[in-house]
Design a protein around this motif. Structure first.
Motif, mmCIF file in Angstrom:
data_model
loop_
_atom_site.group_PDB
_atom_site.id
_atom_site.type_symbol
_atom_site.label_atom_id
_atom_site.label_comp_id
_atom_site.label_asym_id
_atom_site.label_seq_id
_atom_site.Cartn_x
_atom_site.Cartn_y
_atom_site.Cartn_z
ATOM 1 N N VAL A 14 -4.236 -4.267 -4.639
ATOM 2 C CA VAL A 14 -4.912 -3.032 -5.011
ATOM 3 C C VAL A 14 -5.885 -2.581 -3.929
ATOM 4 C CG1 VAL A 14 -6.831 -4.123 -6.244
ATOM 5 C CG2 VAL A 14 -6.013 -1.843 -6.958
ATOM 6 N N SER A 15 -6.421 -3.513 -3.141
ATOM 7 C CA SER A 15 -7.340 -3.127 -2.074
ATOM 8 C C SER A 15 -6.650 -2.311 -0.989
ATOM 9 C CB SER A 15 -7.986 -4.374 -1.453
ATOM 10 O OG SER A 15 -8.847 -5.009 -2.373
ATOM 11 N N ALA A 90 -16.064 1.059 -4.764
ATOM 12 C CA ALA A 90 -16.430 1.882 -3.608
ATOM 13 C C ALA A 90 -15.344 1.920 -2.545
ATOM 14 C CB ALA A 90 -17.730 1.366 -2.992
ATOM 15 N N GLY A 91 -14.520 0.886 -2.472
ATOM 16 C CA GLY A 91 -13.450 0.876 -1.480
ATOM 17 C C GLY A 91 -13.973 1.099 -0.078
ATOM 18 N N PRO A 113 -14.847 -8.680 -3.156
ATOM 19 C CA PRO A 113 -15.511 -9.253 -1.980
ATOM 20 C C PRO A 113 -14.720 -9.165 -0.685
ATOM 21 C CG PRO A 113 -14.901 -10.965 -3.575
ATOM 22 C CD PRO A 113 -14.750 -9.660 -4.261
ATOM 23 N N ALA A 114 -13.418 -9.413 -0.718
ATOM 24 C CA ALA A 114 -12.638 -9.387 0.523
ATOM 25 C C ALA A 114 -12.585 -7.984 1.115
ATOM 26 C CB ALA A 114 -11.229 -9.919 0.272
ATOM 27 N N LEU A 217 3.285 -1.979 -3.678
ATOM 28 C CA LEU A 217 2.125 -2.582 -3.026
ATOM 29 C C LEU A 217 1.441 -3.613 -3.920
ATOM 30 C CD1 LEU A 217 0.461 0.592 -1.441
ATOM 31 C CD2 LEU A 217 1.778 -1.175 -0.252
ATOM 32 N N GLY A 218 1.918 -3.749 -5.138
ATOM 33 C CA GLY A 218 1.260 -4.651 -6.081
ATOM 34 C C GLY A 218 -0.017 -4.059 -6.636
ATOM 35 N N ALA A 219 -0.064 -2.723 -6.720
ATOM 36 C CA ALA A 219 -1.265 -2.033 -7.178
ATOM 37 C C ALA A 219 -0.885 -0.974 -8.215
ATOM 38 C CB ALA A 219 -1.973 -1.384 -5.996
ATOM 39 N N SER A 220 -0.232 -1.396 -9.255
ATOM 40 C CA SER A 220 0.305 -0.456 -10.244
ATOM 41 C C SER A 220 -0.792 0.235 -11.035
ATOM 42 C CB SER A 220 1.228 -1.197 -11.217
ATOM 43 O OG SER A 220 2.314 -1.768 -10.548
#
Length: 276
Positions: A14-15, A90-91, A113-114, A217-220
């Motif tokens: 998701v990031s 916040a991205g 955090p990452a 992307l694994g961010a559904s």
């Protein structure tokens, strides 16, 4: 200064969507008639590589308008005396650096955090200097992040400008309800909340290709809202601005929507206030 980061893992899952949004902001910043200028968006994209989020570039027009809508919401809040700002998820947002904040503004950024570690490394390399007091907090917004926010100096008795940009669709409906409850408990009368949402028909229709890209992307997208005004009211907020797609395009001078029902559909952007 461009190039890949060193010593940090690059965004995944998701990031990665934050990088896709940065592509849209970089593209808009390159326009002579851009709705805003983000001097750091390109650096984030270059550090990861645009190919990592191939397919999200088609989202750039919406990203540009969404970014400007929220810029306007936050700056109007500042004009009304909101000196406490919280960016949920916040991205790779750089509003702490690129907006003209009044003296005394304290802006909090919360995200995984990452992603924040990656962001800080790029901003440091670019020599970015915030135009307000800025506090960065690592947090999973599905968990209870409120104690950390309080400990970092957040004052729940002061009216706050909250922003949930690119967040609600990635959380389940239950997690969204919990998030809204937590925000509400920290919001003094006069607090403001701006957010974007996704309705089921749009997910299946005009954004179906984007939805498929995000799945890859694994961010559904995990949730949709049929009645955002009703949902917000149920959590103590009164909608102040929820433009249709046609009205939003007219507001920002980006042409006219094609004739048809989409013109009068909600844009997916909303701003609300917490009344006393």
């Amino acid at each position: 200064m461009n190039g890949s980061t060193t010593g940090r893992d690059l965004p995944t899952g998701v990031s990665l969507t934050a990088v896709g949004i940065a592509i849209g902001r970089a593209m808009e910043s390159d326009r002579a008639d851009g709705l805003f200028k983000d001097p750091y968006a390109r650096a984030f994209v270059d550090a990861v590589g645009a190919s990592a989020v191939a397919g999200m570039g088609t989202f750039s027009g919406y990203v540009a308008i969404r970014t400007r809508f929220f810029d306007d919401c936050l700056l109007r809040g500042a004009e009304r005396g909101r000196r406490q700002v919280v960016l949920l998820a916040a991205g790779l947002d750089t509003r702490a650096f690129r907006l003209p904040w009044p003296a005394g503004t304290h802006l909090f950024e919360l995200d995984l955090p990452a992603l924040l570690a990656f962001k800080e490394e790029v901003l440091s390399r670019e020599g970015a200097v915030a135009s307000c007091r800025r506090t960065v907090l690592a947090a999973d917004l599905r968990e209870d992040w409120t104690p950390a926010l309080r400990a970092a100096g957040f004052d729940p008795s002061a009216p706050t400008a909250w922003l949930a940009e690119g967040l609600l669709p990635y959380l389940s409906a239950a997690d969204n309800d919990l998030l809204a409850d937590r925000v509400g408990h920290l919001s003094a009368p006069g607090s403001e909340l701006a957010l974007d949402h996704l309705d089921p028909e749009t997910k299946r229709g005009s954004l179906a290709a984007t939805s498929d890209t995000l799945d890859g992307l694994g961010a559904s997208w995990l949730s949709t809202l049929d009645d955002p005004a009703g949902w917000l009211a149920g959590h103590g907020w009164t909608v102040r601005d929820a433009p249709t797609r046609g009205a939003l395009l007219k507001r920002y001078g980006r042409g006219r929507p094609a004739p048809g029902p989409d013109r009068d559909r909600l844009s997916g952007l909303a701003a609300a206030v917490r009344e006393g």
